[in-house]
Design an enzyme around this catalytic site. Structure first.
Site, PDB file in Angstrom:
ATOM      1  N   LYS A  78      -7.268 -10.639  -8.019  1.00 49.88           N
ATOM      2  CA  LYS A  78      -8.389 -10.688  -7.088  1.00 49.88           C
ATOM      3  C   LYS A  78      -9.502  -9.739  -7.522  1.00 49.88           C
ATOM      4  CE  LYS A  78      -8.625 -10.286  -2.341  1.00 49.88           C
ATOM      5  NZ  LYS A  78      -8.159 -10.084  -0.974  1.00 49.88           N
ATOM      6  N   LYS A 105       0.813  -1.218   0.000  1.00 52.85           N
ATOM      7  CA  LYS A 105       0.000   0.000   0.000  1.00 52.85           C
ATOM      8  C   LYS A 105       0.842   1.262   0.000  1.00 52.85           C
ATOM      9  CE  LYS A 105      -4.370  -1.665   1.838  1.00 52.85           C
ATOM     10  NZ  LYS A 105      -5.329  -1.601   2.951  1.00 52.85           N
ATOM     11  N   LYS A 156     -12.473  -3.803  -5.272  1.00 49.39           N
ATOM     12  CA  LYS A 156     -13.267  -2.587  -5.430  1.00 49.39           C
ATOM     13  C   LYS A 156     -12.453  -1.472  -6.067  1.00 49.39           C
ATOM     14  CE  LYS A 156     -13.099  -2.448  -0.381  1.00 49.39           C
ATOM     15  NZ  LYS A 156     -13.924  -2.687   0.793  1.00 49.39           N
TER      16      LYS A 156
END
Ligand code: TRP
Length: 354
Positions: free
Chosen positions: A217, A115, A220
């Site tokens: 994956k 991240k 969103k």
């Protein structure tokens, strides 16, 4: 030898729309666990600040996760549903855990590395401390079982490391305060205040992949909305997305062995299996040898059948935000009472003056 009282805890961040992967991988498991366990489900709004500080729609995101919980069948009366910021004890325990966890441990967290990206100097201190807050979420209730995705396993290992170090460093204090219970960790007897949490990872379709790329994956944050089925999608949209999902030209195999090297086929069969509560083997017994032109319409029908009552109920709930807020307030109150009991004991163990 004692044992900690079993308690299930999990959290979902109020960021982005929930999709099929969140439902099959997490929420549906939360629902099933209610039957035989005491469960606490939390919308982790404090964690949402770690990715992005300012959110224009924080409140509606919190309500939408809550609505998804309720619409999927989580019972906020027998269990607890609340948002993290309503229970300041999470942040209080996180501070103590920041002093327990070592920088070396945090530096190993792969999610932080992913991240933070290249420019780690620009990442917030909150993003770095994220796993310590997550440990506090769980341990402020002394929860024992945590349903999560595979990607959160490392954070749960860290949670165990934090619990173990706290237990060992404060062992005499824990005894003196008249707290804790005798457990064995491996072969080692420990007088423990915090339990060693267990991840609950398996179950059907733990990993739902993108409809556009079976090696990624379902997410969103994927720019293509066609890559995922959102929980709020209507029947027509679900149908369109599944019809357009990437596949290969071959017919479905009769054995799961034949799904190797066919990530898109594997994903769609996995989704079917999870939605139908069957094994992939069983799905292939029914569809082996069939083309996607037969399989996809069956998958559309099943997905619509499972998801449309949930999205309809979510829409209904979202139309009455005051009702959702009252559920969160009630859950927050009950969570706070439990968390405060723990913090009170932790303050005694550490030796703070009260
Ligand atoms: N980190 C989790 C995720 O991204 C969310 C989370 C926060 C969580 N606190 C938690 C999950 C406590 C389980 C238990 O999925």
């Amino acid at each position: 030898m004692g044992e900690f009282k079993p308690l299930v805890f999990s959290g979902v961040q109020p960021t982005g729309n929930l999709h099929l992967g969140n439902y099959l991988g997490a929420i549906r498991k939360f629902v099933a666990l209610q039957e035989n366990n005491d469960c606490i489900y939390c919308v982790v709004d404090l964690h949402a600040l770690t990715a992005q500080l300012v959110h224009e729609d924080m409140a509606s995101q919190i309500r939408s996760i809550t609505a998804a919980f309720l619409a999927s069948g989580i019972d906020p009366k027998s269990h607890i549903v609340f948002n993290q910021s309503a229970v300041p004890q999470h942040a209080e325990l996180a501070w103590i855990f920041n002093c327990v966890a070592r920088i070396g441990w945090m530096n190993r967290m792969t999610q932080f590395k992913d991240k933070a990206g290249k420019d780690r100097e620009q990442a917030s201190l909150g993003l770095y401390a994220y796993p310590s807050l997550m440990a506090a979420d769980i341990l402020v209730y002394r929860a024992t079982h945590v349903p999560v995705g595979e990607d959160q396993k490392q954070h749960l290992e860290l949670t165990r490391d934090i619990a173990m170090k706290f237990n060992l460093d404060f062992m005499e204090h824990i005894r003196r305060a008249g707290q804790g219970i005798d457990i064995t960790v491996g072969d080692e007897p420990v007088h423990a205040y915090f339990p060693m949490v267990e991840p609950l990872i398996d179950g059907p379709a733990p990993r739902v992949m993108s409809l556009k790329d079976g090696t990624k994956k379902m997410s969103k944050s994927d720019p293509s909305d066609l890559s995922r089925v959102n929980l709020m999608d209507d029947a027509e949209t679900i149908s369109k997305k599944i019809r357009k999902a990437k596949t290969d030209p071959d017919a479905l195999p009769s054995e799961t062995e034949g799904l190797k090297g066919r990530p898109e086929a594997d994903n769609l069969v996995g989704i079917f299996a999870a939605l139908a509560d069957k094994s992939k083997e069983d799905v292939l017994k029914d569809f082996g040898g069939q083309q996607f032109s037969v399989f996809k319409p069956a998958l559309v029908e099943l997905a619509v059948e499972v998801l449309s009552p949930i999205s309809a109920e979510m829409r209904k709930l979202m139309a009455d935000p005051a009702h959702i807020d009252s559920i969160l307030r009630d859950g927050g109150e009950r969570a706070r009472a439990r968390a405060e009991k723990t913090m009170n004991e932790v303050r005694d163990i550490i030796g703070f003056v009260k």
